[in-house]
Design a protein around this motif. Sequence first.
Motif, PDB file in Angstrom:
ATOM      1  N   MET A 109      67.009  53.873  46.874  1.00  0.00           N
ATOM      2  CA  MET A 109      67.042  52.549  46.249  1.00  0.00           C
ATOM      3  C   MET A 109      67.748  51.545  47.169  1.00  0.00           C
ATOM      4  SD  MET A 109      68.309  51.681  42.401  1.00  0.00           S
ATOM      5  CE  MET A 109      69.879  50.962  42.774  1.00  0.00           C
ATOM      6  N   ILE A 110      67.195  50.328  47.267  1.00  0.00           N
ATOM      7  CA  ILE A 110      67.792  49.314  48.140  1.00  0.00           C
ATOM      8  C   ILE A 110      68.923  48.599  47.398  1.00  0.00           C
ATOM      9  CG2 ILE A 110      67.356  47.147  49.355  1.00  0.00           C
ATOM     10  CD1 ILE A 110      64.553  48.071  49.873  1.00  0.00           C
ATOM     11  N   ALA A 111      70.135  48.620  48.026  1.00  0.00           N
ATOM     12  CA  ALA A 111      71.246  47.857  47.436  1.00  0.00           C
ATOM     13  C   ALA A 111      71.028  46.379  47.756  1.00  0.00           C
ATOM     14  CB  ALA A 111      72.559  48.337  48.045  1.00  0.00           C
ATOM     15  N   LYS A 112      71.342  45.500  46.811  1.00  0.00           N
ATOM     16  CA  LYS A 112      71.153  44.060  47.053  1.00  0.00           C
ATOM     17  C   LYS A 112      72.474  43.334  46.886  1.00  0.00           C
ATOM     18  CE  LYS A 112      66.335  43.711  46.032  1.00  0.00           C
ATOM     19  NZ  LYS A 112      65.225  43.045  45.478  1.00  0.00           N
ATOM     20  N   LEU A 113      72.784  42.482  47.856  1.00  0.00           N
ATOM     21  CA  LEU A 113      74.023  41.697  47.791  1.00  0.00           C
ATOM     22  C   LEU A 113      73.655  40.225  47.933  1.00  0.00           C
ATOM     23  CD1 LEU A 113      76.190  43.823  50.282  1.00  0.00           C
ATOM     24  CD2 LEU A 113      76.290  43.895  47.795  1.00  0.00           C
ATOM     25  N   GLN A 114      74.420  39.371  47.281  1.00  0.00           N
ATOM     26  CA  GLN A 114      74.127  37.931  47.298  1.00  0.00           C
ATOM     27  C   GLN A 114      75.379  37.155  47.715  1.00  0.00           C
ATOM     28  OE1 GLN A 114      71.089  36.366  45.687  1.00  0.00           O
ATOM     29  NE2 GLN A 114      71.847  34.519  46.720  1.00  0.00           N
ATOM     30  N   PHE A 115      75.235  36.233  48.661  1.00  0.00           N
ATOM     31  CA  PHE A 115      76.365  35.403  49.121  1.00  0.00           C
ATOM     32  C   PHE A 115      75.890  33.962  49.321  1.00  0.00           C
ATOM     33  CE2 PHE A 115      77.162  39.701  50.492  1.00  0.00           C
ATOM     34  CZ  PHE A 115      78.506  39.903  50.224  1.00  0.00           C
ATOM     35  N   ASP A 116      76.851  33.035  49.342  1.00  0.00           N
ATOM     36  CA  ASP A 116      76.487  31.672  49.756  1.00  0.00           C
ATOM     37  C   ASP A 116      76.059  31.683  51.225  1.00  0.00           C
ATOM     38  OD1 ASP A 116      77.239  30.535  47.314  1.00  0.00           O
ATOM     39  OD2 ASP A 116      79.335  30.299  47.952  1.00  0.00           O
ATOM     40  N   ALA A 117      76.839  32.398  52.059  1.00  0.00           N
ATOM     41  CA  ALA A 117      76.621  32.333  53.506  1.00  0.00           C
ATOM     42  C   ALA A 117      76.651  33.722  54.120  1.00  0.00           C
ATOM     43  CB  ALA A 117      77.709  31.475  54.156  1.00  0.00           C
ATOM     44  N   ALA A 118      75.679  33.988  55.015  1.00  0.00           N
ATOM     45  CA  ALA A 118      75.686  35.225  55.804  1.00  0.00           C
ATOM     46  C   ALA A 118      75.889  34.830  57.260  1.00  0.00           C
ATOM     47  CB  ALA A 118      74.375  35.969  55.628  1.00  0.00           C
ATOM     48  N   VAL A 119      76.819  35.508  57.934  1.00  0.00           N
ATOM     49  CA  VAL A 119      77.094  35.228  59.350  1.00  0.00           C
ATOM     50  C   VAL A 119      76.731  36.479  60.137  1.00  0.00           C
ATOM     51  CG1 VAL A 119      78.841  34.556  61.045  1.00  0.00           C
ATOM     52  CG2 VAL A 119      79.029  33.727  58.675  1.00  0.00           C
TER      53      VAL A 119
ATOM     54  N   GLY B 276      62.454  30.430  51.591  1.00  0.00           N
ATOM     55  CA  GLY B 276      62.132  29.166  50.929  1.00  0.00           C
ATOM     56  C   GLY B 276      63.360  28.584  50.247  1.00  0.00           C
ATOM     57  N   SER B 277      64.122  29.463  49.592  1.00  0.00           N
ATOM     58  CA  SER B 277      65.354  28.975  48.950  1.00  0.00           C
ATOM     59  C   SER B 277      66.589  29.529  49.660  1.00  0.00           C
ATOM     60  CB  SER B 277      65.381  29.421  47.492  1.00  0.00           C
ATOM     61  OG  SER B 277      65.281  30.834  47.455  1.00  0.00           O
ATOM     62  N   GLY B 278      66.399  30.214  50.778  1.00  0.00           N
ATOM     63  CA  GLY B 278      67.520  30.814  51.501  1.00  0.00           C
ATOM     64  C   GLY B 278      66.998  31.858  52.471  1.00  0.00           C
ATOM     65  N   PHE B 279      67.733  32.959  52.574  1.00  0.00           N
ATOM     66  CA  PHE B 279      67.418  33.958  53.600  1.00  0.00           C
ATOM     67  C   PHE B 279      67.527  35.363  53.021  1.00  0.00           C
ATOM     68  CE2 PHE B 279      68.963  30.123  55.432  1.00  0.00           C
ATOM     69  CZ  PHE B 279      68.030  29.867  56.428  1.00  0.00           C
ATOM     70  N   ALA B 280      66.714  36.263  53.568  1.00  0.00           N
ATOM     71  CA  ALA B 280      66.798  37.682  53.211  1.00  0.00           C
ATOM     72  C   ALA B 280      67.055  38.458  54.494  1.00  0.00           C
ATOM     73  CB  ALA B 280      65.501  38.136  52.566  1.00  0.00           C
ATOM     74  N   LEU B 281      68.101  39.273  54.496  1.00  0.00           N
ATOM     75  CA  LEU B 281      68.460  40.067  55.673  1.00  0.00           C
ATOM     76  C   LEU B 281      68.372  41.539  55.301  1.00  0.00           C
ATOM     77  CD1 LEU B 281      70.223  37.315  55.778  1.00  0.00           C
ATOM     78  CD2 LEU B 281      71.626  38.538  57.409  1.00  0.00           C
ATOM     79  N   MET B 282      67.653  42.306  56.121  1.00  0.00           N
ATOM     80  CA  MET B 282      67.660  43.754  55.936  1.00  0.00           C
ATOM     81  C   MET B 282      68.671  44.321  56.921  1.00  0.00           C
ATOM     82  SD  MET B 282      65.776  44.469  53.458  1.00  0.00           S
ATOM     83  CE  MET B 282      66.099  46.224  53.605  1.00  0.00           C
ATOM     84  N   VAL B 283      69.677  45.002  56.402  1.00  0.00           N
ATOM     85  CA  VAL B 283      70.733  45.490  57.286  1.00  0.00           C
ATOM     86  C   VAL B 283      70.816  47.012  57.202  1.00  0.00           C
ATOM     87  CG1 VAL B 283      72.002  43.331  56.926  1.00  0.00           C
ATOM     88  CG2 VAL B 283      72.693  45.370  55.667  1.00  0.00           C
ATOM     89  N   GLY B 284      71.505  47.597  58.202  1.00  0.00           N
ATOM     90  CA  GLY B 284      71.641  49.053  58.276  1.00  0.00           C
ATOM     91  C   GLY B 284      72.155  49.621  56.964  1.00  0.00           C
ATOM     92  N   GLY B 285      71.708  50.819  56.659  1.00  0.00           N
ATOM     93  CA  GLY B 285      72.132  51.448  55.414  1.00  0.00           C
ATOM     94  C   GLY B 285      71.205  51.072  54.267  1.00  0.00           C
TER      95      GLY B 285
ATOM     96  N   THR C 267      70.492  48.100  53.004  1.00  0.00           N
ATOM     97  CA  THR C 267      70.965  47.041  52.096  1.00  0.00           C
ATOM     98  C   THR C 267      70.197  45.750  52.368  1.00  0.00           C
ATOM     99  OG1 THR C 267      73.156  48.025  52.095  1.00  0.00           O
ATOM    100  CG2 THR C 267      73.028  45.724  51.400  1.00  0.00           C
ATOM    101  N   GLU C 268      69.865  45.031  51.309  1.00  0.00           N
ATOM    102  CA  GLU C 268      69.265  43.708  51.471  1.00  0.00           C
ATOM    103  C   GLU C 268      70.297  42.665  51.073  1.00  0.00           C
ATOM    104  OE1 GLU C 268      65.385  43.041  49.681  1.00  0.00           O
ATOM    105  OE2 GLU C 268      65.898  40.911  49.449  1.00  0.00           O
ATOM    106  N   ILE C 269      70.501  41.702  51.985  1.00  0.00           N
ATOM    107  CA  ILE C 269      71.459  40.625  51.706  1.00  0.00           C
ATOM    108  C   ILE C 269      70.682  39.331  51.518  1.00  0.00           C
ATOM    109  CG2 ILE C 269      73.322  39.239  52.730  1.00  0.00           C
ATOM    110  CD1 ILE C 269      74.315  41.824  54.028  1.00  0.00           C
ATOM    111  N   ARG C 270      70.997  38.625  50.453  1.00  0.00           N
ATOM    112  CA  ARG C 270      70.391  37.311  50.222  1.00  0.00           C
ATOM    113  C   ARG C 270      71.475  36.258  50.384  1.00  0.00           C
ATOM    114  NH1 ARG C 270      64.796  36.656  48.379  1.00  0.00           N
ATOM    115  NH2 ARG C 270      64.045  38.793  48.445  1.00  0.00           N
ATOM    116  N   SER C 271      71.135  35.160  51.040  1.00  0.00           N
ATOM    117  CA  SER C 271      72.129  34.085  51.175  1.00  0.00           C
ATOM    118  C   SER C 271      71.425  32.742  51.183  1.00  0.00           C
ATOM    119  CB  SER C 271      72.942  34.256  52.466  1.00  0.00           C
ATOM    120  OG  SER C 271      72.103  34.067  53.579  1.00  0.00           O
TER     121      SER C 271
END
Length: 383
Positions: free
Chosen positions: A1-11, A181-190, A192-196
């Motif tokens: 299962m893909i873990a999903k995290l949400q932030f204002d900003a991803a660096v 369109g409303s931000g960004f989706a990052l696929m990262v190691g492990g 995890t999907e990060i939305r920002s």
Amino acid sequence: MIAKLQFDAAVIGGGIVGGATALFLRKAGLSVVLIDKGFCGAQASGVNYGGVRRQGRPPEQLPLAERSHALWGQLRELIGIDGEYIRSGHLKIARTAENFAKLEAYADKVRPLGLDLELMGANSVKERLPWLTGDVSGASLCHDDGQANPRLVAPAFARAARANGATVLKNTPVNAVEATGSGFALMVGGGTEIRSRLLFNCAGAWANKFAEALGEPIPLTRIYPSMVVTEPLPFRLPFSLGEEGGGFYGRQVARGNYIMGGGRGQALENPDFSRPSVMAASSVMQRAIDLFPHLQHAQVIRFWSGTEGEMPDGNPVISASTRIEGLFHGFGFCGAGFQTGPAVGAVLCDLAVNGATTTPISAFSIGRFTANHLNHEAKKGTA
Ligand SMILES: Cc1cc2nc3c(=O)[nH]c(=O)nc-3n(C[C@H](O)[C@H](O)[C@H](O)COP(=O)(O)OP(=O)(O)OC[C@H]3O[C@@H](n4cnc5c(N)ncnc54)[C@H](O)[C@@H]3O)c2cc1C
């Protein structure tokens, strides 16, 4: 299962630029994730020479360098340590009359911009450094420039971001990124999907991968500056010293070691990485001995190289995207981003939070390359 995290900003990138960006964004109240494929501060930001100088920069970089100079002065309040930062002065020597004339012309050019340099003739240089050998025509001293220990300073920015509430993911490569369109989706190691909502491309010599994936290909190349450090020796060199036209630089830390640079390492098969070259290290040592006779029998205890991004015009990219709202770039520092790193973080935060910055950065726009690239592509299409 893909873990999903949400932030204002991803660096992306935990070097001094990404770490400072994350820190300032947290101070502005945004939720922030700082992501590094390895350890924060382990790439260029942590292995560099440690020169914290404004002298020698092109005039368009001086307002940024000046803002950073002020932040370096508040280092302990910012990151909790002094990082062995001292305002030792940066002395640039000229070994020929022609090179001294270049130092004089530079001093005239930057004086109206607020950078005061003390020009000194050969006798004055010899008075301050009586052991210096060979021909010296003169020098230029920037009293308030200095030096710091990059090994301490670089990871401390990411640590300070975390202490201020940022989530820091180390050993976590960003494998893919897209604008939604409303931000960004990052696929990262492990997995995890990060939305920002906001994305900061601070990935150093690897930043071209993300710029290209987001539709802004840029002509970044990799360079591999190489360093040498000697055993501790009696203290004699109070300044960080550079040579006009010579490409050699050296400083002596309080415990006595000389840290010196000038040559280039060699790219490995994977050009993201490098190894120091024995030829470069011995040529740096030879140039050092030409100036510092007391290094003749010094033992070199380590040499290394780092991976840095270079742009064709010698200036970095510090810029909002010209294509995608919410995307910001800070990379391509051409061997000189340690000093400016803290201010780059502050500027990127200004752009994201206020929509503008008071620091002049028009020379660093990503548009200067993407426009060229688009013209080039158009010409290819009509050939
Ligand atoms: C040997 C050497 C000497 C130098 N000397 C000086 C000096 O004296 N003074 C000076 O001002 N500057 C100097 N510089 C330049 C300075 O070190 C750099 O300009 C500056 O550190 C750049 O900081 P950065 O944060 O952009 O890059 P970096 O420190 O390289 O950080 C980028 C980070 O991005 C991460 N990353 C990359 N790809 C991914 C991915 N897919 N997913 C997640 N993370 C990723 C990397 O792991 C890295 O930690 C020198 C550089 C070198 C190499």
